[in-house]
Structures are given as structure tokens and as C-alpha cells.
Design an enzyme around this catalytic site. Structure first.
Site, short mmCIF file in Angstrom:
data_model
loop_
_atom_site.label_atom_id
_atom_site.label_comp_id
_atom_site.label_asym_id
_atom_site.label_seq_id
_atom_site.Cartn_x
_atom_site.Cartn_y
_atom_site.Cartn_z
N LYS A 148 0.84 -1.21 0.00
CA LYS A 148 0.00 0.00 0.00
C LYS A 148 0.87 1.25 0.00
O LYS A 148 0.65 2.19 -0.76
CB LYS A 148 -0.91 0.05 1.24
CG LYS A 148 -1.90 -1.06 1.37
CD LYS A 148 -2.81 -0.87 2.56
CE LYS A 148 -2.13 -0.96 3.91
NZ LYS A 148 -1.60 -2.28 4.26
N ARG A 193 11.21 -2.60 11.01
CA ARG A 193 10.14 -2.20 11.93
C ARG A 193 10.03 -3.22 13.05
O ARG A 193 10.14 -4.43 12.81
CB ARG A 193 8.81 -2.14 11.16
CG ARG A 193 8.55 -0.82 10.51
CD ARG A 193 7.38 -0.85 9.58
NE ARG A 193 6.16 -1.41 10.16
CZ ARG A 193 4.98 -1.35 9.56
NH1 ARG A 193 4.87 -0.78 8.37
NH2 ARG A 193 3.91 -1.87 10.13
N ARG A 225 -0.81 -9.71 12.77
CA ARG A 225 -1.36 -8.58 11.98
C ARG A 225 -2.17 -9.11 10.81
O ARG A 225 -3.24 -8.58 10.49
CB ARG A 225 -0.22 -7.67 11.50
CG ARG A 225 0.36 -6.82 12.63
CD ARG A 225 1.73 -6.26 12.29
NE ARG A 225 1.74 -5.45 11.11
CZ ARG A 225 2.82 -5.26 10.33
NH1 ARG A 225 3.97 -5.83 10.63
NH2 ARG A 225 2.75 -4.50 9.27
N ARG A 228 11.19 -6.30 4.67
CA ARG A 228 11.09 -4.84 4.58
C ARG A 228 12.21 -4.16 5.36
O ARG A 228 12.53 -4.54 6.49
CB ARG A 228 9.73 -4.41 5.14
CG ARG A 228 9.53 -2.92 5.16
CD ARG A 228 8.11 -2.50 5.23
NE ARG A 228 7.28 -3.26 6.15
CZ ARG A 228 5.96 -3.31 6.06
NH1 ARG A 228 5.34 -2.66 5.10
NH2 ARG A 228 5.26 -4.01 6.93
N ARG A 259 -9.62 0.99 8.83
CA ARG A 259 -9.38 -0.43 9.07
C ARG A 259 -10.55 -1.08 9.79
O ARG A 259 -10.55 -2.29 9.98
CB ARG A 259 -8.13 -0.59 9.91
CG ARG A 259 -6.86 -0.90 9.07
CD ARG A 259 -5.76 -0.99 10.04
NE ARG A 259 -4.58 -1.68 9.77
CZ ARG A 259 -3.45 -1.11 9.35
NH1 ARG A 259 -3.40 0.14 9.00
NH2 ARG A 259 -2.36 -1.81 9.28
P1 AMP Z 1 0.76 -0.20 9.26
O1 AMP Z 1 2.02 0.58 9.05
O2 AMP Z 1 -0.36 0.27 8.41
O3 AMP Z 1 1.01 -1.69 9.17
O4 AMP Z 1 0.30 0.09 10.76
C1 AMP Z 1 1.14 -0.22 11.86
C2 AMP Z 1 0.29 -0.35 13.10
O5 AMP Z 1 -0.32 0.91 13.39
C3 AMP Z 1 -0.85 -1.32 12.99
O6 AMP Z 1 -0.47 -2.67 13.22
C4 AMP Z 1 -1.79 -0.80 14.06
O7 AMP Z 1 -1.33 -1.13 15.36
C5 AMP Z 1 -1.64 0.70 13.91
N1 AMP Z 1 -2.61 1.26 12.95
C6 AMP Z 1 -2.34 1.86 11.76
N2 AMP Z 1 -3.45 2.27 11.15
C7 AMP Z 1 -4.48 1.91 11.96
C8 AMP Z 1 -5.89 2.05 11.89
N3 AMP Z 1 -6.50 2.65 10.84
N4 AMP Z 1 -6.64 1.59 12.92
C9 AMP Z 1 -6.05 1.00 14.00
N5 AMP Z 1 -4.73 0.83 14.12
C10 AMP Z 1 -3.93 1.28 13.12
#
Ligand code: AMP
Length: 294
Positions: free
Chosen positions: A75, A230, A241, A186, A152
Site C-alpha cells: 500500500k 520495523r 497482523r 522490509r 481499518r
Molecule cells: P501499518 O504501518 O499500516 O502496518 O500500521 C502499523 C500499526 O499501526 C498497525 O499494526 C496498528 O497497530 C496501527 N494502525 C495503523 N493504522 C491503523 C488504523 N487505521 N486503525 C487502528 N490501528 C492502526
């Protein structure tokens, strides 16, 4: 920008600076939530207003797109490429969460625990972080958005739909087998934030399914000394996740499918194969190929 003239009518915008960006409405509305009053918040106050929110016609504003997809699907890669191509801010809620957890703010340790377990942060916190980001962007004259990682949950989708019209939701899909490897491979440049990948994915085709090859995405030499992983890209956390994503994504996809906003896009391979096809799917494939190829 020439490229915009080829976006479908419903997705075009004008560049008239006097037009108020819809994001200002969102940010004002979202700002009614605060990070510290999470437990007091049930429904953001703007949702219970009687008057409908101000909505601008797509032709009067920048595009408002959303990218959905599993962790590791890409994404961020595609949203940030489109952001550069179209001059629209790419807003990744995961980045906002990581910025907050790396800060000395009161939420930092709470967020670290949630994120490092692969869980979702509460809707209130996410909306508050997004609100702050939109306000800061608006102050710099930004308008439109390419959201990545938001919404989400159904509640997040309803909140967004309650305050603005999302034009298009791109649902990126990739074979399950590739997702874990992509997350584990990554690497991020801690200086410039660039996203790279050391994984070489080569899945053979079987049972009528085509094979998929994704070359590594090497970091440029200046980023190599600064590459980090990360904290939530460990095998255990990525699996969690992915599990949570699979559990929560269907209603969100359904929400946008019912509104005829969902564009399903199956990634055919790495960036060289997928990028041109994505541009075609978005009706951005055109003569200015040198821009699109960037
Ligand atoms: P990502 O980089 O999109 O994988 O997000 C990393 C982490 O941030 C996720 O595993 C969640 O803990 C949190 N996070 C990011 N976006 C959201 C969202 N829209 N709703 C809830 N938690 C989020």
C-alpha cells in the site's frame, strides 16, 4: 498537471486555490477528539450534528482515495508513487502511529505495546492522530489525500464517509504466501523514510494459479547504513497482523463495495509489472509515460 486531465471525470479536481479543501472540514470535525480523553469518547461529536457535513464536488477539489490491503501488500509503495505523480498527500496512519510512539508523548508506551503485539490502535486514537495530520497539512495548503491503512474498521469507514466523499478505494491483493516474506524483508531508511525490501519472492504457478516473481527492492547506497527493520515486522507479530486484517477487512471492503467505490487490484508481481497495470486501472495511463514511469 497533464496527468489529471486523463483521470475519469468523477476523479478530477481544479487547482483553484480559493476553493476550500474538504480536508479542512474533516480536520475540524476530527479535532473534536483528543488523545487524552479516549475513554470519554463514544461517538465523535461531529457525527451527531444535525446538519450534514459540507461536501465538495469532486471537480472542485483534489482526489480523495483510500488504499486497503493486507500488511506487506505494498500500500505504502503504490500510494507514495501516486502521491508523487498526482501531487496529493500520502497519509499513512501507520506512520502517524510510529511517529507518536517514537515521541515522548503520554501515549507513546501505550502505543508501543499495542503495535508491537500486532493489535489495532483504538478508533479514537487513530482519528485523533489523523485529525492532527490533516490540520497540519491544511495549514501548509494541502488538499485531497491518498489514505493508506485507514479505514481499518467499519467505524472508521463510517466516520470518514460521514464527513467526506471518498472517490475511490483501491483494494490491493497479493498471494498470501508472499505477504509474510515481504514484511520480513522490509527495510526502512531511518533518515529519509524510504521503503526497501531484501526479499526475493519467486512462487511457482500451480493449480491454474500463475506464478509470481517479485525482485528485491534494494536501497540506494546512501540509505544502506541507515536501514532498520520495523519492530512489528517479526514473524510472530506479522502473523498476528495478518490474522487481524483478515478478521476485520471484509466488512470494510463490503462497505465500499456496496457504495460502488471498491476497485479490486490483484498485484501481478513486483513494481515493474504492477505499476503500469495499476495506472491503467486508475485511468492514469497516458502519453506522459515518463512521469508515470518515475
Ligand atoms: P501499518 O504501518 O499500516 O502496518 O500500521 C502499523 C500499526 O499501526 C498497525 O499494526 C496498528 O497497530 C496501527 N494502525 C495503523 N493504522 C491503523 C488504523 N487505521 N486503525 C487502528 N490501528 C492502526
Amino acid at each position: 498537471m497533464a496527468v489529471l486531465s486523463r483521470i475519469p471525470k468523477t476523479l478530477t479536481r481544479t487547482t483553484t486555490s480559493s476553493i476550500k479543501p474538504i480536508s479542512s472540514y474533516i480536520s475540524r470535525s476530527f479535532s473534536s477528539t483528543t488523545l487524552n480523553s479516549e475513554t470519554d469518547l463514544k461517538v465523535p461529536s461531529f457525527l451527531s450534528r444535525n446538519s450534514p457535513p459540507l461536501r465538495q464536488e469532486p471537480k472542485d477539489r483534489n482526489v480523495q482515495w483510500v488504499f486497503l490491503g493486507c500488511p506487506g501488500v505494498g500500500k505504502g509503495t503504490y500510494a507514495s508513487r501516486l502521491s508523487s505523480l498526482l501531487g496529493i498527500p500520502h497519509i499513512a496512519t501507520g506512520d502517524l502511529v510510529r511517529e507518536e510512539l517514537n515521541s515522548s508523548g503520554t501515549l507513546s508506551s501505550q502505543l508501543k505495546e499495542i503495535v508491537n503485539q500486532g493489535k489495532l490502535v483504538s478508533d479514537e486514537i487513530i482519528i485523533s492522530l489523523l485529525s492532527k495530520r490533516l490540520e497540519a497539512g491544511e495549514a501548509k495548503g494541502e488538499s485531497g489525500f491518498i489514505l493508506d491503512g485507514f479505514p481499518r474498521t467499519i467505524r472508521q469507514a463510517e466516520i470518514l464517509e460521514g464527513v467526506t466523499d471518498v472517490d475511490l478505494v483501491v483494494n490491493l491483493k497479493l498471494r498470501e504466501e508472499a505477504l509474510l516474506a515481504k514484511c520480513l524483508g522490509r527495510r526502512i531508511c531511518s533518515h529519509c523514510g524510504g521503503n526497501y525490501n531484501i526479499a526475493c519472492i519467486d512462487i511457482k504457478g500451480e493449480n491454474g494459479k500463475p506464478g509470481i516473481y517479485m525482485a528485491p527492492l534494494p536501497a540506494p547506497p546512501q540509505c544502506v547504513p541507515n536501514l532498520i527493520q520495523r519492530a512489528d515486522d517479526t514473524e510472530e507479530v506479522v502473523k498476528e497482523r495478518l490474522r487481524i486484517y483478515n478478521e476485520t477487512s471484509q466488512p470494510v471492503e463490503e462497505f465500499y463495495r456496496n457504495r460502488r467505490k471498491l476497485l479490486e487490484f490483484e498485484l501481478p508481481g513486483g513494481i515493474p509489472e504492477a505499476w503500469p497495470k495499476l495506472l491503467v486501472a486508475l485511468n492514469l495511463d497516458h502519453k506522459d509515460k515518463h512521469i508515470a514511469a518515475a
